[in-house]
Design a protein around this motif. Structure first.
Motif, PDB file in Angstrom:
ATOM      1  N   ASP A  38       0.710  -1.141   0.056  1.00  0.00           N
ATOM      2  CA  ASP A  38      -0.048  -0.099   0.062  1.00  0.00           C
ATOM      3  C   ASP A  38       0.808   1.488  -0.079  1.00  0.00           C
ATOM      4  O   ASP A  38       0.256   2.608   0.190  1.00  0.00           O
ATOM      5  CB  ASP A  38      -0.851   0.110   1.386  1.00  0.00           C
ATOM      6  N   GLN A  39       2.078   1.276  -0.240  1.00  0.00           N
ATOM      7  CA  GLN A  39       3.214   2.368  -0.305  1.00  0.00           C
ATOM      8  C   GLN A  39       3.166   2.781  -1.777  1.00  0.00           C
ATOM      9  O   GLN A  39       3.526   1.837  -2.543  1.00  0.00           O
ATOM     10  CB  GLN A  39       4.337   1.783   0.494  1.00  0.00           C
ATOM     11  N   PRO A  40       2.995   3.860  -1.872  1.00  0.00           N
ATOM     12  CA  PRO A  40       3.015   5.059  -1.237  1.00  0.00           C
ATOM     13  C   PRO A  40       1.591   5.575  -1.061  1.00  0.00           C
ATOM     14  O   PRO A  40       1.226   6.496  -0.249  1.00  0.00           O
ATOM     15  CB  PRO A  40       3.580   6.280  -1.871  1.00  0.00           C
ATOM     16  N   ARG A  41       0.395   4.963  -1.655  1.00  0.00           N
ATOM     17  CA  ARG A  41      -0.955   5.132  -1.446  1.00  0.00           C
ATOM     18  C   ARG A  41      -1.269   5.531  -0.220  1.00  0.00           C
ATOM     19  O   ARG A  41      -1.726   6.787   0.152  1.00  0.00           O
ATOM     20  CB  ARG A  41      -1.801   4.054  -2.044  1.00  0.00           C
ATOM     21  N   THR A  42      -1.372   4.539   0.664  1.00  0.00           N
ATOM     22  CA  THR A  42      -1.677   4.854   2.141  1.00  0.00           C
ATOM     23  C   THR A  42      -0.821   4.616   3.143  1.00  0.00           C
ATOM     24  O   THR A  42      -1.221   4.910   4.456  1.00  0.00           O
ATOM     25  CB  THR A  42      -3.138   3.966   2.609  1.00  0.00           C
ATOM     26  N   ARG A  43       0.440   4.194   2.798  1.00  0.00           N
ATOM     27  CA  ARG A  43       1.307   3.883   3.871  1.00  0.00           C
ATOM     28  C   ARG A  43       2.899   4.959   3.400  1.00  0.00           C
ATOM     29  O   ARG A  43       3.205   5.154   2.408  1.00  0.00           O
ATOM     30  CB  ARG A  43       1.759   2.362   3.683  1.00  0.00           C
ATOM     31  N   HIS A  44       3.643   4.921   4.536  1.00  0.00           N
ATOM     32  CA  HIS A  44       4.743   5.325   4.414  1.00  0.00           C
ATOM     33  C   HIS A  44       5.894   4.752   5.303  1.00  0.00           C
ATOM     34  O   HIS A  44       5.549   4.667   6.606  1.00  0.00           O
ATOM     35  CB  HIS A  44       4.864   6.969   4.613  1.00  0.00           C
ATOM     36  N   ALA A  63      -5.319   7.926   6.141  1.00  0.00           N
ATOM     37  CA  ALA A  63      -6.523   7.970   5.563  1.00  0.00           C
ATOM     38  C   ALA A  63      -7.300   9.347   5.820  1.00  0.00           C
ATOM     39  O   ALA A  63      -7.508   9.506   6.924  1.00  0.00           O
ATOM     40  CB  ALA A  63      -7.326   6.654   6.024  1.00  0.00           C
ATOM     41  N   ARG A  98       0.639  14.834   4.073  1.00  0.00           N
ATOM     42  CA  ARG A  98      -0.548  14.154   3.291  1.00  0.00           C
ATOM     43  C   ARG A  98      -1.901  14.807   3.920  1.00  0.00           C
ATOM     44  O   ARG A  98      -2.828  14.320   3.251  1.00  0.00           O
ATOM     45  CB  ARG A  98      -0.299  12.730   3.625  1.00  0.00           C
TER      46      ARG A  98
END
Length: 148
Positions: A38-44, A63, A98
């Motif tokens: 899920d990086q970079p969509r919702t994770r770092h 989120a 974000r």
């Protein structure tokens, strides 16, 4: 010390740190792979390197206007050196970038050192999750509001 994005290639070392740091409730490699997917969509996720070796890692989920510190782990031999704080500062920077307005986390009730670091970074205790961890230890829920 250098921070850089975590990759799947880092997982063997990261999982060894995970097992050493969280012996009772370590994440599985599959769980960590899912986070990285899920990086970079919702994770770092980042790793910290010292002398070219990974010695710590940290992860954030975001989120909408809320973020959660998923994990922070530092090899015992590198604790107390500021690496954990540097990674937390990076996660807070990313959350703010974000658009998050608040950052949440859970920390073991029996980990006063980590709780102190989080309080130093402006986190406040907001509740308790009873028997949250696999060994029955409570989790202290904490929150930090981010400046606009």
């Amino acid at each position: 010390m250098k921070l850089r994005p975590m990759t799947v290639a880092d997982l063997p070392v990261v999982m060894a740190i995970e097992q050493a740091t969280f012996p009772y409730d370590a994440w599985s490699e599959g769980m960590m792979r899912g986070e990285l997917a899920d990086q970079p969509r919702t994770r770092h996720y980042v790793v910290a390197e010292a002398d070219g070796q990974i010695v710590a890692y940290a992860g954030l989920a975001v989120a909408a206007d809320q973020a959660d510190v998923q994990t922070i782990a530092v090899l015992e031999s590198h604790r107390g050196t500021g690496i954990g704080g540097a990674m937390l500062a990076e996660l807070l920077r990313e959350a703010r970038e974000r658009g998050a307005r608040e950052v949440f986390l859970e920390v073991r009730e029996d980990n006063p050192v980590a709780r102190g670091v989080y309080q130093h970074f402006g986190f406040e205790e907001i509740g308790v999750r009873r028997r949250y961890y696999d060994d029955g230890t409570d989790a202290i829920m904490m929150r930090r509001k981010l400046d606009g």
